[in-house]
Design a protein around this motif. Sequence first.
Motif, PDB file in Angstrom:
ATOM      1  N   MET A  95      -0.695  -9.087  -6.641  1.00 48.64           N
ATOM      2  CA  MET A  95       0.479  -8.976  -6.976  1.00 48.64           C
ATOM      3  C   MET A  95       1.345  -7.937  -6.890  1.00 48.64           C
ATOM      4  N   GLU A  96       1.223  -6.474  -6.737  1.00 49.03           N
ATOM      5  CA  GLU A  96       2.169  -5.632  -6.822  1.00 49.03           C
ATOM      6  C   GLU A  96       2.716  -4.968  -5.308  1.00 49.03           C
ATOM      7  N   LEU A  97       1.594  -5.571  -4.376  1.00 46.03           N
ATOM      8  CA  LEU A  97       1.958  -5.305  -3.110  1.00 46.03           C
ATOM      9  C   LEU A  97       3.148  -6.270  -3.005  1.00 46.03           C
ATOM     10  N   ALA A 125      -2.801  -8.971   3.602  1.00 43.38           N
ATOM     11  CA  ALA A 125      -4.306  -8.935   4.119  1.00 43.38           C
ATOM     12  C   ALA A 125      -4.903  -7.511   5.350  1.00 43.38           C
ATOM     13  N   ASP A 126      -3.582  -7.110   5.960  1.00 46.45           N
ATOM     14  CA  ASP A 126      -4.068  -6.247   6.367  1.00 46.45           C
ATOM     15  C   ASP A 126      -4.852  -4.950   6.000  1.00 46.45           C
ATOM     16  N   SER A 177      -8.247 -12.442   5.312  1.00 43.85           N
ATOM     17  CA  SER A 177      -7.404 -12.979   6.264  1.00 43.85           C
ATOM     18  C   SER A 177      -5.995 -13.111   5.788  1.00 43.85           C
ATOM     19  N   GLN A 178      -4.505 -13.345   6.208  1.00 48.26           N
ATOM     20  CA  GLN A 178      -3.460 -13.807   4.986  1.00 48.26           C
ATOM     21  C   GLN A 178      -4.212 -15.704   5.189  1.00 48.26           C
ATOM     22  N   LYS A 238       6.378  -6.771   0.369  1.00 43.15           N
ATOM     23  CA  LYS A 238       5.219  -6.358   1.542  1.00 43.15           C
ATOM     24  C   LYS A 238       5.053  -8.479   2.290  1.00 43.15           C
ATOM     25  N   THR A 239       4.528  -7.873   3.244  1.00 40.49           N
ATOM     26  CA  THR A 239       4.741 -10.254   3.729  1.00 40.49           C
ATOM     27  C   THR A 239       2.942 -10.256   3.092  1.00 40.49           C
TER      28      THR A 239
END
Lengths: 62, 240
Positions: free
Chosen positions: B193-195, B211-212, B217-218, B205-206
Motif C-alpha cells: 500500500m505504501e509503495l 512487483a519488480d 508478478s504484476q 509506484k506502478t
Amino acid sequence: MSKTMDRIRCIVCEKPRTNGISVLDEFICEHCEREIVQTDVEDRKYPHFVFQLRKIWCESDV
Amino acid sequence: MMVKWKLAIQLLWYRILMQIGLKGEEIYYIGGSEALPPPLSRDEEEVLLNRLPSGDSAVRAMLIERNLRLVVYIARKFENTGINIEDLVSIGTIGLIKAVNTFDPSKKIKLATYASRCIENEILMFLRRNNKIRSEVSFDEPLNMDWDGNELLLSDVMGTENDTIYRNIEEQVDRKILHAALMKLSDRERKIMELRFGLNGGEEKTQKDVADMLGISQSYISRLEKRIIKRLRKEFNKMV
C-alpha cells in the motif's frame, strides 16, 4: 486690535492655566505644549490636537 | 543693541499678555497672511535663539509666532491631497511647535530650515497615516441600512465556502483512521500500500514497479491490491 479681559484658558485642554505660550493671542498651556511635542501622528490623541489648534487660525467659535 | 532692547520690550509684552490673560479678538484668516506677524530679522532670531535653551516660554512663543508664515506656505503645497487647509495648517503648527521645542542652536543650522523639515515631515506623516487608515476596511463597516434601521455590515455579505472550517478537520480524522487501519495489515500488505500510493511521503509506484521490487508478478500485485483495499475499507468503516 480690541482687547477683552478673559481668564487664560488653554485652547487644547480648555482648562484655565497659568504657564504656557501664547500664539496669535491663543494660549497653549505648558502641559499641552509638552504633550503636543511628544505625540506622534499615530497616537489616538493626535486628531484632538489638530482640531483644537485650528482655533489659532480661526475664531474660537468657528 | 537696539535689536536686543526692542526684543526685550516685545518679550515683556508677551509675558504681560500671558500673565493677565489679555486676549485679542483679531481673526487670522488662512487665506491671507497679512495678519500674520512678520518673520524675525536675522539679528532678532539670533538673540532669541541664544535665549532658547533657558526654557523661557515667551522666547518659544515668539519664535513660533514669527515662523507661522512658513506653516501656511508649506501647508498650501499639500492642498491637493484631500485634507482641508485648516487641518493642514493645524498639523503644520504642531510641526512648528515640535521644531522650536527640539531645536538645538548649537548645531549650525538655520531655524527656518529645521522648522520647514519638521512642518513638512509632520504633514507627510499625517498623510501616510491617513492613507493607511483609508486602505483598511473593517468587517463591521456598515454598507447600508434598511427601513427598520438595521445595518448591513460588510461581514454580512462576505461569503465563505460552507465547509471551509471543518474540511481540514475531516481530512485529519480520515488520515488518522486510515493509519490505524493500515496498522492492522501484515507488514507485506502495508508495504504494498505504501509503495503503490506513496503513503509515507514517497512516490506513487506502478503495479509493475512494486512487483519488480518485491519479486512477484504484476497480476499477483493486482489481486493483492484489490484484496487489501477491500480489507482496509472494512476496517475503516468499523472505526467511523
